[in-house]
Write a protein that holds these residues in place. Sequence first.
Motif, PDB file in Angstrom:
ATOM      1  N   ARG A 287       0.831  -1.205   0.000  1.00 56.91           N
ATOM      2  CA  ARG A 287       0.000   0.000   0.000  1.00 56.91           C
ATOM      3  C   ARG A 287       0.866   1.256   0.000  1.00 56.91           C
ATOM      4  O   ARG A 287       0.439   2.306  -0.467  1.00 56.91           O
ATOM      5  N   LEU A 288       2.065   1.155   0.538  1.00 55.46           N
ATOM      6  CA  LEU A 288       2.919   2.331   0.670  1.00 55.46           C
ATOM      7  C   LEU A 288       3.747   2.605  -0.577  1.00 55.46           C
ATOM      8  O   LEU A 288       4.452   3.614  -0.640  1.00 55.46           O
ATOM      9  N   ASP A 289       3.676   1.720  -1.568  1.00 50.08           N
ATOM     10  CA  ASP A 289       4.495   1.890  -2.771  1.00 50.08           C
ATOM     11  C   ASP A 289       4.179   3.178  -3.516  1.00 50.08           C
ATOM     12  O   ASP A 289       5.012   3.708  -4.249  1.00 50.08           O
ATOM     13  N   ALA A 290       2.952   3.680  -3.354  1.00 46.83           N
ATOM     14  CA  ALA A 290       2.545   4.898  -4.063  1.00 46.83           C
ATOM     15  C   ALA A 290       3.168   6.151  -3.458  1.00 46.83           C
ATOM     16  O   ALA A 290       3.140   7.225  -4.077  1.00 46.83           O
TER      17      ALA A 290
ATOM     18  N   LYS B 162      -3.298   9.614  -1.638  1.00 50.06           N
ATOM     19  CA  LYS B 162      -2.730   8.437  -2.314  1.00 50.06           C
ATOM     20  C   LYS B 162      -3.170   7.128  -1.678  1.00 50.06           C
ATOM     21  O   LYS B 162      -3.332   6.111  -2.368  1.00 50.06           O
ATOM     22  N   LEU B 163      -3.368   7.148  -0.368  1.00 48.64           N
ATOM     23  CA  LEU B 163      -3.752   5.922   0.334  1.00 48.64           C
ATOM     24  C   LEU B 163      -5.262   5.790   0.502  1.00 48.64           C
ATOM     25  O   LEU B 163      -5.740   4.797   1.046  1.00 48.64           O
TER      26      LEU B 163
ATOM     27  N   ALA C 124      -0.229   3.033   9.063  1.00 50.58           N
ATOM     28  CA  ALA C 124       1.197   2.899   9.356  1.00 50.58           C
ATOM     29  C   ALA C 124       1.458   1.663  10.209  1.00 50.58           C
ATOM     30  O   ALA C 124       2.450   0.946  10.005  1.00 50.58           O
ATOM     31  N   TYR C 125       0.564   1.404  11.169  1.00 53.05           N
ATOM     32  CA  TYR C 125       0.717   0.212  11.995  1.00 53.05           C
ATOM     33  C   TYR C 125       0.415  -1.052  11.196  1.00 53.05           C
ATOM     34  O   TYR C 125       1.111  -2.059  11.277  1.00 53.05           O
ATOM     35  N   GLU C 126      -0.669  -1.012  10.427  1.00 52.71           N
ATOM     36  CA  GLU C 126      -1.090  -2.197   9.673  1.00 52.71           C
ATOM     37  C   GLU C 126      -0.033  -2.657   8.686  1.00 52.71           C
ATOM     38  O   GLU C 126       0.162  -3.850   8.475  1.00 52.71           O
TER      39      GLU C 126
END
Length: 223
Positions: free
Chosen positions: A153-156, A198-199, A211-213
């Motif tokens: 999910r953080l790749d963006a 973005k997320l 962020a935790y997940e």
Amino acid sequence: MSIRVVVADDQELVRSGFTMILEAQPDIEVVAEAGDGAEAVAAVCRHTPDVLLLDIRMPVMDGLEAARRVCARSSCKVVMLTTFDLDEYVYDALYAGASGFLLKDVRRDDLVHAVRVVAGGDSLLAPTITRRLVADIVRRRREEAATGATPDRLDALTAREVEILRMLARGLSNAEIATTLFVSEHTVKTHVSNVLSKLGLRDRVQAVICAYETGLVAPGAPL
């Protein structure tokens, strides 16, 4: 321009007390009161407030379901009211889109501050208890294997946006992030907005949960 607020609680004395405190402020207007969840949802639709103070445990429709409906249908910020600092419903309320929660014995100044903070687009992440709740949310969801969240999910996000997200998860305010990174507060606000967009997140609370997940910040790690 006044901050428009709806106060929803099934206890008339609590409801009236919060209303009196908020109405005494020059920049806050209570546009409606509600005695149950269904009335709260209807009041939000009718008055389009900026903030909804919403009791978790109410008749007809509980606060959790009301929060889900309000957050799904409007941009109104929801702050949950609870009697207990570890109310199990708080977990689901934050997932539903609530921007934070307050104990019903909140001090007058803290209540007013909370409404202003949330109306300004921030969230109630500073108190230690809220940070603990966020960590517990993720721990419980991971144990149930119900989230399906992955680090992909953080790749963006850009490297700087990931850094900003990590700082949000640690409870830093925009001003504190700006000081740490030696940038302007306006720049930080832009980065935060980009992270949320973005997320596909509603606000800073959901950004912290993300962020935790995704493992960016580990539950129980120093904040």
